[in-house]
Design an enzyme around this catalytic site. Structure first.
Site, PDB file in Angstrom:
ATOM      1  CG  PHE A  80      15.839  31.065  33.170  1.00 52.73           C
ATOM      2  CD1 PHE A  80      14.493  31.193  32.863  1.00 52.73           C
ATOM      3  CD2 PHE A  80      16.677  32.133  32.914  1.00 52.73           C
ATOM      4  CE1 PHE A  80      13.985  32.367  32.325  1.00 52.73           C
ATOM      5  CE2 PHE A  80      16.185  33.313  32.364  1.00 52.73           C
ATOM      6  CZ  PHE A  80      14.834  33.434  32.075  1.00 52.73           C
ATOM      7  CB  SER A 124      27.123  32.974  31.537  1.00 54.92           C
ATOM      8  OG  SER A 124      28.020  33.705  32.334  1.00 54.92           O
ATOM      9  CE1 TYR A 148      28.592  30.371  34.911  1.00 51.61           C
ATOM     10  CE2 TYR A 148      26.891  28.711  35.308  1.00 51.61           C
ATOM     11  CZ  TYR A 148      27.271  29.982  34.897  1.00 51.61           C
ATOM     12  OH  TYR A 148      26.310  30.868  34.466  1.00 51.61           O
ATOM     13  CE  LYS A 152      24.699  28.822  32.347  1.00 52.40           C
ATOM     14  NZ  LYS A 152      23.234  28.678  32.246  1.00 52.40           N
ATOM     15  CG  ASN A 198      27.373  35.879  42.049  1.00 49.48           C
ATOM     16  OD1 ASN A 198      26.376  35.252  41.815  1.00 49.48           O
ATOM     17  ND2 ASN A 198      28.529  35.623  41.462  1.00 49.48           N
TER      18      ASN A 198
HETATM   19  C1  WQD Z   1      32.081  40.488  40.624  1.00 50.40           C
HETATM   20  C2  WQD Z   1      33.296  41.266  41.120  1.00 50.40           C
HETATM   21  C3  WQD Z   1      34.953  39.894  42.164  1.00 50.40           C
HETATM   22  C4  WQD Z   1      32.469  38.740  45.599  1.00 50.40           C
HETATM   23  C5  WQD Z   1      30.095  35.416  38.067  1.00 50.40           C
HETATM   24  C6  WQD Z   1      30.017  34.292  37.083  1.00 50.40           C
HETATM   25  C7  WQD Z   1      29.176  34.713  35.916  1.00 50.40           C
HETATM   26  C8  WQD Z   1      27.829  35.174  36.396  1.00 50.40           C
HETATM   27  C9  WQD Z   1      27.982  36.297  37.388  1.00 50.40           C
HETATM   28  C10 WQD Z   1      26.332  33.307  36.248  1.00 50.40           C
HETATM   29  C11 WQD Z   1      34.612  40.565  40.846  1.00 50.40           C
HETATM   30  C12 WQD Z   1      34.353  40.866  43.167  1.00 50.40           C
HETATM   31  C13 WQD Z   1      32.911  39.297  44.406  1.00 50.40           C
HETATM   32  C14 WQD Z   1      33.057  39.143  46.822  1.00 50.40           C
HETATM   33  C15 WQD Z   1      34.496  40.645  45.615  1.00 50.40           C
HETATM   34  N1  WQD Z   1      27.108  34.120  36.980  1.00 50.40           N
HETATM   35  N2  WQD Z   1      33.908  40.232  44.422  1.00 50.40           N
HETATM   36  N3  WQD Z   1      34.058  40.090  46.780  1.00 50.40           N
HETATM   37  O1  WQD Z   1      32.756  36.696  39.000  1.00 50.40           O
HETATM   38  O2  WQD Z   1      32.006  38.650  37.529  1.00 50.40           O
HETATM   39  O3  WQD Z   1      30.715  36.527  37.482  1.00 50.40           O
HETATM   40  O4  WQD Z   1      28.792  35.786  38.461  1.00 50.40           O
HETATM   41  O5  WQD Z   1      26.107  33.360  35.084  1.00 50.40           O
HETATM   42  O6  WQD Z   1      29.037  33.628  35.055  1.00 50.40           O
HETATM   43  O7  WQD Z   1      31.327  34.028  36.610  1.00 50.40           O
HETATM   44  O8  WQD Z   1      30.626  37.983  39.502  1.00 50.40           O
HETATM   45  O9  WQD Z   1      29.698  38.920  41.559  1.00 50.40           O
HETATM   46  O10 WQD Z   1      31.243  36.903  41.728  1.00 50.40           O
HETATM   47  O11 WQD Z   1      32.184  39.158  41.136  1.00 50.40           O
HETATM   48  O12 WQD Z   1      35.392  41.496  45.612  1.00 50.40           O
HETATM   49  O13 WQD Z   1      32.697  38.665  47.934  1.00 50.40           O
HETATM   50  O14 WQD Z   1      33.206  41.396  42.534  1.00 50.40           O
HETATM   51  O15 WQD Z   1      36.360  39.779  42.355  1.00 50.40           O
HETATM   52  O16 WQD Z   1      35.566  41.554  40.534  1.00 50.40           O
HETATM   53  P1  WQD Z   1      31.658  37.486  38.377  1.00 50.40           P
HETATM   54  P2  WQD Z   1      30.894  38.198  41.061  1.00 50.40           P
END
Ligand code: WQD
Length: 339
Positions: A80, A124, A148, A152, A198
């Site tokens: 991980f 991922s 990132y 991966k 996230n």
């Molecule tokens: C989810 C949705 C944002 C934050 C990333 C990595 C991926 C994995 C998971 C590691 C999107 C929206 C988010 C916020 C928002 N990580 N959002 N306001 O981008 O799908 O994936 O995290 O492995 O590899 O790329 O996840 O949670 O950042 O976003 O509106 O403050 O929530 O636009 O639609 P994401 P996320």
């Protein structure tokens, strides 16, 4: 059967350690605690009611790693450890390539030196980039859109090349979609450093009063309500996928690449509503500009995981939010401040 879990003090790592031990495996955790707290290990020990051997070290330090294999006969590694902030990777790509790629290469070299050739790698869905359609299958084109994601993808390629060079290796690449939620006890959970990148930790911190409001990154996507759609998967379901993979790794004859997702997509607004229902708290939000690099829709076709790992995500969005809220409300500051 001793299993080395690199990054075992982290969010997904700690949840997987709980299930590995409950499944009867002996676990050694290796972590540099850059992105994790020693408190998470103490919490895991409390859940499983036994102590865990933790070796503090850095994957890039060959001697740190060798000390593990000198002391223990490791049958498999669940890997991980790595950095995972997309935005930070754009600002500091070399930090990501050094930690994630170089670290993984050193790990594989030391494993081979001690004749340990069995690894499950934390990959991922980000390796799919912006998929041409959904649901996403494992044979979709691969195209990472940030350092990132590229790190991966590079490690996946390294592992595929390692297998070609020596087909006695057993290699499983698990491609996670969006891990959320927490162990039902509420004692371990996601504890991001600083302002969460996230969605779910940001929603949870808003609900608990740590953040004033959530910025919804765009409501003009071609989706059910204009906001981004993702495949949120309960971290305990994700952990179970690792145990199922480990149970079966000796049976596989080639590199196995498997999506771990629910196969369902939920929008940002749907997640806000689900979390408000679970927490009985209002989650204030404002519509903001799209975030650079975001895609409209991403969710898995999880049928291959069912076929080869006999695994299917079982927990609902409500359970993800209820368990995530229990963790956040019982630990408003995560593990922070606990030495
Ligand atoms: C989810 C949705 C944002 C934050 C990333 C990595 C991926 C994995 C998971 C590691 C999107 C929206 C988010 C916020 C928002 N990580 N959002 N306001 O981008 O799908 O994936 O995290 O492995 O590899 O790329 O996840 O949670 O950042 O976003 O509106 O403050 O929530 O636009 O639609 P994401 P996320």
């Amino acid at each position: 059967m001793k299993i080395l879990v690199t990054g075992g003090a982290g969010y997904i790592g700690s949840h997987t350690v709980v299930l590995l031990i409950e499944a009867g495996y002996e676990v050694i955790v290796f972590d540099n605690f850059y992105n994790a707290s020693k408190e998470s290990i103490r919490r895991v020990e409390k859940i499983i009611n036994q102590s865990i051997e933790v070796i503090e070290g850095d994957l890039r330090n060959r001697d740190d790693l060798k000390s593990v294999f000198e002391k223990h006969t490791i049958s498999s590694v669940i890997h991980f450890a790595g950095l995972k902030a997309v935005g930070e990777s754009v600002e500091k790509p070399l930090k990501y390539y050094d930690n994630n790629v170089n670290g993984s290469a050193v790990l594989c070299e030391v494993m081979a030196e001690y004749d340990c050739k069995s690894i499950i790698f934390s990959s991922s869905a980000t390796v799919y980039g912006d998929p041409h359609t959904t649901p996403i299958l494992e044979d979709f084109p691969l195209f990472a859109t940030n350092p990132y994601g590229r790190s991966k993808l590079m490690v996946e390629e390294i592992l595929r090349d390692v297998y070609v060079s020596d087909n006695t290796w057993k290699i499983i690449l698990l491609r996670y979609f969006n891990p959320v939620g927490a162990h039902e006890s509420g004692t371990i959970g996601e504890d991001p450093n600083g302002i969460p990148n996230n969605l779910m930790p940001f929603i949870a911190q808003t609900a608990v009063g740590k953040r004033e409001y959530l910025s919804v990154f765009g409501d003009d996507y071609d989706t059910k309500d204009g906001t981004g759609v993702r495949d949120y998967i309960h971290v305990v379901d994700l952990a179970k996928g690792h145990v199922n993979a480990l149970d079966r790794i000796e049976n596989f004859k080639e590199v196995m690449t498997v999506n771990l997702g629910t196969g369902k997509g939920y929008s940002v607004l749907e997640m806000i509503r689900a979390f408000e229902k679970a927490s009985n708290k209002k989650v204030a939000y404002k519509i903001a500009q799209r975030r650079a690099g975001d895609i409209a829709t991403c969710f898995a076709d999880p049928s291959y995981a069912k076929e080869v790992l006999d695994w299917k995500a079982e927990k609902s969005i409500d359970q993800m939010c209820e368990d995530g809220w229990r963790w956040q409300s019982q630990n408003p500051n995560g593990y922070k401040g606990i030495v």
